[in-house]
Design a protein around this motif. Structure first.
Motif, PDB file in Angstrom:
ATOM      1  N   TYR A 207      40.131  37.351  91.951  1.00  0.00           N
ATOM      2  CA  TYR A 207      39.087  36.330  91.945  1.00  0.00           C
ATOM      3  C   TYR A 207      38.895  35.717  90.566  1.00  0.00           C
ATOM      4  N   ASP A 208      39.057  36.510  89.530  1.00  0.00           N
ATOM      5  CA  ASP A 208      38.996  35.967  88.166  1.00  0.00           C
ATOM      6  C   ASP A 208      40.051  34.879  87.979  1.00  0.00           C
ATOM      7  N   ARG A 209      41.251  35.128  88.506  1.00  0.00           N
ATOM      8  CA  ARG A 209      42.323  34.141  88.393  1.00  0.00           C
ATOM      9  C   ARG A 209      42.066  32.935  89.294  1.00  0.00           C
ATOM     10  N   HIS A 210      41.560  33.196  90.501  1.00  0.00           N
ATOM     11  CA  HIS A 210      41.320  32.117  91.457  1.00  0.00           C
ATOM     12  C   HIS A 210      40.248  31.155  90.952  1.00  0.00           C
ATOM     13  N   LEU A 211      39.171  31.680  90.423  1.00  0.00           N
ATOM     14  CA  LEU A 211      38.072  30.840  89.955  1.00  0.00           C
ATOM     15  C   LEU A 211      38.297  30.320  88.543  1.00  0.00           C
ATOM     16  N   GLY A 212      39.181  30.949  87.789  1.00  0.00           N
ATOM     17  CA  GLY A 212      39.322  30.630  86.374  1.00  0.00           C
ATOM     18  C   GLY A 212      40.496  29.749  86.021  1.00  0.00           C
ATOM     19  N   THR A 213      41.017  28.988  86.991  1.00  0.00           N
ATOM     20  CA  THR A 213      42.172  28.120  86.718  1.00  0.00           C
ATOM     21  C   THR A 213      41.909  27.187  85.542  1.00  0.00           C
ATOM     22  N   TYR A 214      40.696  26.664  85.459  1.00  0.00           N
ATOM     23  CA  TYR A 214      40.352  25.693  84.415  1.00  0.00           C
ATOM     24  C   TYR A 214      40.525  26.266  83.010  1.00  0.00           C
ATOM     25  N   ARG A 215      40.445  27.590  82.856  1.00  0.00           N
ATOM     26  CA  ARG A 215      40.440  28.194  81.517  1.00  0.00           C
ATOM     27  C   ARG A 215      41.769  28.020  80.790  1.00  0.00           C
ATOM     28  N   ARG A 216      42.849  27.812  81.553  1.00  0.00           N
ATOM     29  CA  ARG A 216      44.163  27.663  80.925  1.00  0.00           C
ATOM     30  C   ARG A 216      44.220  26.446  80.003  1.00  0.00           C
ATOM     31  N   HIS A 217      43.464  25.410  80.355  1.00  0.00           N
ATOM     32  CA  HIS A 217      43.529  24.167  79.590  1.00  0.00           C
ATOM     33  C   HIS A 217      42.170  23.772  79.030  1.00  0.00           C
ATOM     34  N   PHE A 218      41.227  24.706  78.991  1.00  0.00           N
ATOM     35  CA  PHE A 218      39.865  24.327  78.626  1.00  0.00           C
ATOM     36  C   PHE A 218      39.775  23.795  77.199  1.00  0.00           C
ATOM     37  N   GLN A 219      40.510  24.387  76.275  1.00  0.00           N
ATOM     38  CA  GLN A 219      40.458  23.911  74.895  1.00  0.00           C
ATOM     39  C   GLN A 219      40.973  22.478  74.792  1.00  0.00           C
ATOM     40  N   GLU A 220      42.012  22.164  75.562  1.00  0.00           N
ATOM     41  CA  GLU A 220      42.536  20.795  75.577  1.00  0.00           C
ATOM     42  C   GLU A 220      41.496  19.822  76.119  1.00  0.00           C
ATOM     43  N   ILE A 221      40.781  20.245  77.156  1.00  0.00           N
ATOM     44  CA  ILE A 221      39.735  19.400  77.737  1.00  0.00           C
ATOM     45  C   ILE A 221      38.641  19.128  76.703  1.00  0.00           C
ATOM     46  N   LEU A 222      38.222  20.179  76.006  1.00  0.00           N
ATOM     47  CA  LEU A 222      37.194  20.026  74.980  1.00  0.00           C
ATOM     48  C   LEU A 222      37.647  19.068  73.884  1.00  0.00           C
ATOM     49  N   GLU A 223      38.896  19.164  73.501  1.00  0.00           N
ATOM     50  CA  GLU A 223      39.412  18.320  72.417  1.00  0.00           C
ATOM     51  C   GLU A 223      39.560  16.870  72.865  1.00  0.00           C
ATOM     52  N   LYS A 224      39.894  16.654  74.132  1.00  0.00           N
ATOM     53  CA  LYS A 224      40.088  15.292  74.616  1.00  0.00           C
ATOM     54  C   LYS A 224      38.775  14.606  74.969  1.00  0.00           C
ATOM     55  N   TYR A 225      37.812  15.391  75.488  1.00  0.00           N
ATOM     56  CA  TYR A 225      36.532  14.803  75.926  1.00  0.00           C
ATOM     57  C   TYR A 225      35.348  15.500  75.257  1.00  0.00           C
ATOM     58  N   PRO A 226      35.299  15.554  73.937  1.00  0.00           N
ATOM     59  CA  PRO A 226      34.189  16.257  73.278  1.00  0.00           C
ATOM     60  C   PRO A 226      32.827  15.635  73.586  1.00  0.00           C
ATOM     61  N   GLU A 227      32.826  14.328  73.900  1.00  0.00           N
ATOM     62  CA  GLU A 227      31.553  13.636  74.151  1.00  0.00           C
ATOM     63  C   GLU A 227      30.924  14.026  75.482  1.00  0.00           C
ATOM     64  N   TYR A 228      31.665  14.746  76.340  1.00  0.00           N
ATOM     65  CA  TYR A 228      31.129  15.163  77.631  1.00  0.00           C
ATOM     66  C   TYR A 228      30.428  16.519  77.579  1.00  0.00           C
ATOM     67  N   PHE A 229      30.554  17.220  76.450  1.00  0.00           N
ATOM     68  CA  PHE A 229      30.096  18.618  76.387  1.00  0.00           C
ATOM     69  C   PHE A 229      28.997  18.810  75.349  1.00  0.00           C
ATOM     70  N   CYS A 230      28.224  19.847  75.580  1.00  0.00           N
ATOM     71  CA  CYS A 230      27.245  20.262  74.572  1.00  0.00           C
ATOM     72  C   CYS A 230      27.010  21.776  74.708  1.00  0.00           C
TER      73      CYS A 230
END
Length: 230
Positions: A207-230
């Protein structure tokens, strides 16, 4: 641009406004930081201002909208703390629900899951597959809570996991998440529910793997869309 759909049977104006706004926020048609003008929404949806205001207040309670007195409302940023809490809640609750009901479901429940899996497979063949697939993904998990008699738990969990769900959608768009692999994992969950949980199967790790797919690329997401996060 918002995606507008027809009002459903027996749906009042507040429910309609809430459903449309929430759907557009969750699928990033309304991006984090987007201003919500109640007057413009009144014209766009063809309903009065009061139900739109009530829908915005409901979304505020889910941390999806920020309301500023005297200055209007906007779609909330994605809060990393809320994202983590949503992931934590789902990763704890769902494996336990599956553990409790695996191998003990009625035939009609299993048929509903199988029918959903068939529609997931069909959705994978569509060019615009992300939106329909994620709706079916949500429905699949909702069915599990429903069959376990945990409807209120589902709705409580969805309120907390809204920021987690937005990141999963963003990851699917940005990184072309392998939806076929998610479909296969859903089939694995179906077989666990049908046959029962084997002694040597690590459900928590699965379940950790099933729900955590996003974690593989999360740093890339943060770097590309920093204005979406806080």
């Amino acid at each position: 641009m918002m995606k507008i759909s027809e009002k459903r049977a027996k749906e009042n104006n507040r429910e309609y406004a809430y459903r449309l706004l929430r759907s557009n926020i969750m699928t990033l048609q309304l991006m984090p930081g987007t201003t919500l003008n109640e007057g413009e929404l009144t014209e766009l949806l063809g309903i009065s201002r009061t139900p739109i205001h009530e829908a915005i207040i409901m979304l505020k309670e889910e941390s999806l909208v920020d309301v500023f007195p005297q200055s209007g409302s906007r779609v909330s940023m994605i809060h990393i703390d809320i994202l983590k809490e949503g992931y934590f809640l789902r990763s704890v609750i769902e494996p336990e629900i599956i553990r409790q009901i695996a191998g003990n479901l009625r035939e009609e429940g299993m048929m509903a899951l199988k029918e959903n899996l068939d529609r997931q497979k069909a959705a994978l063949e569509n060019e615009e597959k992300i939106d329909p697939f994620f709706k079916l993904d949500d429905e699949f998990h909702h069915l599990i809570y429903e069959m376990a008699g945990k409807q209120k738990t589902w709705y409580a969990m969805k309120k907390v996991s809204s920021h987690y769900d937005r990141v999963r959608y963003l990851d699917a768009i940005m990184n072309k998440t392998d939806l076929a692999a998610i479909h296969q994992e859903h089939k694995d969950i179906y077989h666990i529910l049908l046959l029962g949980l084997s002694v040597d199967f690590d459900l928590k790790d699965f379940y950790d793997r099933h729900l955590g797919t996003y974690r593989r690329h999360f740093q890339e997401i943060l770097e590309k869309y920093p204005e979406y996060f806080c």
